[in-house]
Design an enzyme around this catalytic site. Sequence first.
Site, PDB file in Angstrom:
ATOM      1  N   THR A  10       0.821  -1.223   0.000  1.00  0.00           N
ATOM      2  CA  THR A  10       0.000   0.000   0.000  1.00  0.00           C
ATOM      3  C   THR A  10       0.854   1.271   0.000  1.00  0.00           C
ATOM      4  O   THR A  10       0.330   2.366  -0.166  1.00  0.00           O
ATOM      5  CB  THR A  10      -0.938   0.057   1.234  1.00  0.00           C
ATOM      6  OG1 THR A  10      -0.128   0.039   2.418  1.00  0.00           O
ATOM      7  CG2 THR A  10      -1.895  -1.121   1.268  1.00  0.00           C
ATOM      8  N   SER A 126      17.966   1.257   4.341  1.00  0.00           N
ATOM      9  CA  SER A 126      17.749   2.702   4.236  1.00  0.00           C
ATOM     10  C   SER A 126      19.008   3.493   4.545  1.00  0.00           C
ATOM     11  O   SER A 126      19.814   3.110   5.406  1.00  0.00           O
ATOM     12  CB  SER A 126      16.655   3.086   5.235  1.00  0.00           C
ATOM     13  OG  SER A 126      16.704   4.468   5.511  1.00  0.00           O
ATOM     14  N   GLU A 128      19.008   5.970   6.273  1.00  0.00           N
ATOM     15  CA  GLU A 128      18.913   6.370   7.692  1.00  0.00           C
ATOM     16  C   GLU A 128      19.894   5.573   8.548  1.00  0.00           C
ATOM     17  O   GLU A 128      20.241   5.985   9.652  1.00  0.00           O
ATOM     18  CB  GLU A 128      17.494   6.132   8.213  1.00  0.00           C
ATOM     19  CG  GLU A 128      16.533   7.276   7.975  1.00  0.00           C
ATOM     20  CD  GLU A 128      16.842   8.524   8.780  1.00  0.00           C
ATOM     21  OE1 GLU A 128      16.961   8.419  10.008  1.00  0.00           O
ATOM     22  OE2 GLU A 128      16.968   9.602   8.178  1.00  0.00           O
ATOM     23  N   TYR A 150      13.929   3.954  14.231  1.00  0.00           N
ATOM     24  CA  TYR A 150      13.745   3.464  12.855  1.00  0.00           C
ATOM     25  C   TYR A 150      15.094   3.052  12.254  1.00  0.00           C
ATOM     26  O   TYR A 150      15.234   1.957  11.703  1.00  0.00           O
ATOM     27  CB  TYR A 150      13.097   4.559  11.999  1.00  0.00           C
ATOM     28  CG  TYR A 150      13.105   4.260  10.518  1.00  0.00           C
ATOM     29  CD1 TYR A 150      12.143   3.433   9.943  1.00  0.00           C
ATOM     30  CD2 TYR A 150      14.089   4.789   9.686  1.00  0.00           C
ATOM     31  CE1 TYR A 150      12.158   3.144   8.580  1.00  0.00           C
ATOM     32  CE2 TYR A 150      14.120   4.507   8.325  1.00  0.00           C
ATOM     33  CZ  TYR A 150      13.151   3.692   7.783  1.00  0.00           C
ATOM     34  OH  TYR A 150      13.189   3.408   6.436  1.00  0.00           O
ATOM     35  N   VAL A 190       8.361  15.133   4.664  1.00  0.00           N
ATOM     36  CA  VAL A 190       8.493  16.575   4.487  1.00  0.00           C
ATOM     37  C   VAL A 190       8.225  17.021   3.053  1.00  0.00           C
ATOM     38  O   VAL A 190       7.615  18.077   2.837  1.00  0.00           O
ATOM     39  CB  VAL A 190       9.869  17.076   5.005  1.00  0.00           C
ATOM     40  CG1 VAL A 190      11.006  16.735   4.051  1.00  0.00           C
ATOM     41  CG2 VAL A 190       9.817  18.559   5.284  1.00  0.00           C
ATOM     42  N   PRO A 281      14.482  14.162  18.374  1.00  0.00           N
ATOM     43  CA  PRO A 281      15.447  14.070  19.485  1.00  0.00           C
ATOM     44  C   PRO A 281      16.893  13.968  18.995  1.00  0.00           C
ATOM     45  O   PRO A 281      17.807  14.472  19.637  1.00  0.00           O
ATOM     46  CB  PRO A 281      15.031  12.793  20.218  1.00  0.00           C
ATOM     47  CG  PRO A 281      13.590  12.610  19.865  1.00  0.00           C
ATOM     48  CD  PRO A 281      13.415  13.159  18.478  1.00  0.00           C
TER      49      PRO A 281
HETATM   50  O1  G4F Z   1      10.719  13.456   4.934  1.00  0.00           O
HETATM   51  P1  G4F Z   1      11.300  12.973   6.216  1.00  0.00           P
HETATM   52  O2  G4F Z   1      10.346  12.635   7.284  1.00  0.00           O
HETATM   53  O3  G4F Z   1      12.257  11.770   5.821  1.00  0.00           O
HETATM   54  P2  G4F Z   1      13.494  11.057   6.572  1.00  0.00           P
HETATM   55  O4  G4F Z   1      13.417  11.242   8.024  1.00  0.00           O
HETATM   56  O5  G4F Z   1      14.731  11.524   5.894  1.00  0.00           O
HETATM   57  O6  G4F Z   1      13.228   9.537   6.238  1.00  0.00           O
HETATM   58  C1  G4F Z   1      12.830   9.091   4.950  1.00  0.00           C
HETATM   59  O7  G4F Z   1      13.958   8.699   4.204  1.00  0.00           O
HETATM   60  C2  G4F Z   1      14.639   7.539   4.714  1.00  0.00           C
HETATM   61  C3  G4F Z   1      15.823   7.269   3.776  1.00  0.00           C
HETATM   62  O8  G4F Z   1      16.917   8.035   4.199  1.00  0.00           O
HETATM   63  C4  G4F Z   1      13.694   6.365   4.783  1.00  0.00           C
HETATM   64  F1  G4F Z   1      14.348   5.280   5.232  1.00  0.00           F
HETATM   65  C5  G4F Z   1      12.533   6.716   5.692  1.00  0.00           C
HETATM   66  O9  G4F Z   1      11.610   5.650   5.749  1.00  0.00           O
HETATM   67  C6  G4F Z   1      11.831   7.945   5.116  1.00  0.00           C
HETATM   68  O10 G4F Z   1      11.300   7.601   3.864  1.00  0.00           O
HETATM   69  O11 G4F Z   1      12.299  14.089   6.809  1.00  0.00           O
HETATM   70  C7  G4F Z   1      13.356  14.615   6.042  1.00  0.00           C
HETATM   71  C8  G4F Z   1      14.006  15.749   6.809  1.00  0.00           C
HETATM   72  C9  G4F Z   1      14.364  15.410   8.253  1.00  0.00           C
HETATM   73  O12 G4F Z   1      15.651  15.896   8.535  1.00  0.00           O
HETATM   74  C10 G4F Z   1      13.354  16.162   9.098  1.00  0.00           C
HETATM   75  O13 G4F Z   1      13.820  16.545  10.382  1.00  0.00           O
HETATM   76  O14 G4F Z   1      13.072  16.834   6.906  1.00  0.00           O
HETATM   77  C11 G4F Z   1      13.121  17.363   8.219  1.00  0.00           C
HETATM   78  N1  G4F Z   1      11.856  18.062   8.475  1.00  0.00           N
HETATM   79  C12 G4F Z   1      11.731  19.390   8.727  1.00  0.00           C
HETATM   80  N2  G4F Z   1      10.448  19.702   8.954  1.00  0.00           N
HETATM   81  C13 G4F Z   1      10.638  17.509   8.525  1.00  0.00           C
HETATM   82  C14 G4F Z   1       9.747  18.537   8.827  1.00  0.00           C
HETATM   83  N3  G4F Z   1      10.231  16.236   8.331  1.00  0.00           N
HETATM   84  C15 G4F Z   1       8.899  15.975   8.415  1.00  0.00           C
HETATM   85  N4  G4F Z   1       8.471  14.714   8.188  1.00  0.00           N
HETATM   86  N5  G4F Z   1       7.984  16.956   8.738  1.00  0.00           N
HETATM   87  C16 G4F Z   1       8.351  18.258   8.949  1.00  0.00           C
HETATM   88  O15 G4F Z   1       7.520  19.117   9.234  1.00  0.00           O
END
Ligand code: G4F
Length: 326
Positions: A10, A126, A128, A150, A190, A281
């Site tokens: 999904t 990943s 990550e 994660y 994001v 965190p």
């Molecule tokens: O889009 P994100 O939530 O993705 P993140 O944490 O990089 O993880 C994604 O990519 C990984 C591969 O490296 C995957 F394994 C994982 O499953 C997922 O698909 O956040 C990206 C960045 C982070 O640094 C976060 O702190 O955006 C920053 N951010 C800033 N403001 C935000 C926000 N992230 C989210 N989700 N929401 C915000 O408002």
Amino acid sequence: MPTALITGITGQDGQYLAEVLHGEGYRVFGLIPGQRNPRADLVASGLPYVELIEGDLADLSSLIAALEYTQPDEVYNLGAISFVALSFKQAELTANITGLGVLRLLEAIRLVGGTDNPVRFYQASSSEMFGKVRETPQNELTPLHPRSPYGSAKVFGHNTTVNYRESYGMYACSGILFNHESPRRGLEFVTRKVTNAVARIALGLQDEVALGNLDAKRDWGFAGDYVTAMHLMLQQPEPDDFVIATGKTHAVRDFVQLAFAAAGIDDWERYVRIDPRFFRPAEVDLLVGDASKARRVLGWEPKMAFEELVTTMVAHDLEAEQRKLS
Ligand code: G4F
């Protein structure tokens, strides 16, 4: 007809991969967890050729039953609690599904497949896992230093995949995918959160968007390009691990600025509010991948550039929001 079983059907990647495999002539099964999973209807209507089968990465016997029923040639494990922010709040659940789920699925394949196991297994590892990066760019040999429940769970899944390959001679591959996005991306991530908000702001439906850390840097590619690498990995004579990335990195701030510009809004800072609730965190500050091994061995390379990815996602969300209005 080759047969594939996909967990995480999904999700964004599950849907793109199902399309690729169907196009290649595969019979495609998708594992669906939960009782009356509402997202199953989405798959049933959008991808009618996918045969849905019940099963859960938290339940070994359901995985054994799914393998016995589908008799797959290839298993793609894309199922996970994949939202890093949520993993801090539900760490145990994340460890169980994203980490132990890999062990259960490999164990199920081992038990059902027996000796000379013919099943080929793909694990969605990943970037990550690199977390507090030890070198830049990151490749298959870069030491792992996860920064979230994660990331830790993904390290367990990754190491378990390598271990089953080495211990039991199983054909098990790990794709270390850097961030990959698309119009199908969930709204919690994001990129899609921003492109959806930009569309709504441009149409006067929303005043602002609340975000966290704009300084984090990611190597963002297009999910449709990345799923082709998963399939290529399982067609090689020997199983191996591959980094999949574009090799270019951008700050979240760059993504935001470009997304607003794509909707004709240049003074983007007026519409962005920084909200401490969206800080984590521990943060992964910088990711940029070295996919030269995938280029060399798989002949894979990304097709969609960052700018096109951003504008495609904004255009999609503008159209979707406009459609809701009419
Ligand atoms: O889009 P994100 O939530 O993705 P993140 O944490 O990089 O993880 C994604 O990519 C990984 C591969 O490296 C995957 F394994 C994982 O499953 C997922 O698909 O956040 C990206 C960045 C982070 O640094 C976060 O702190 O955006 C920053 N951010 C800033 N403001 C935000 C926000 N992230 C989210 N989700 N929401 C915000 O408002």
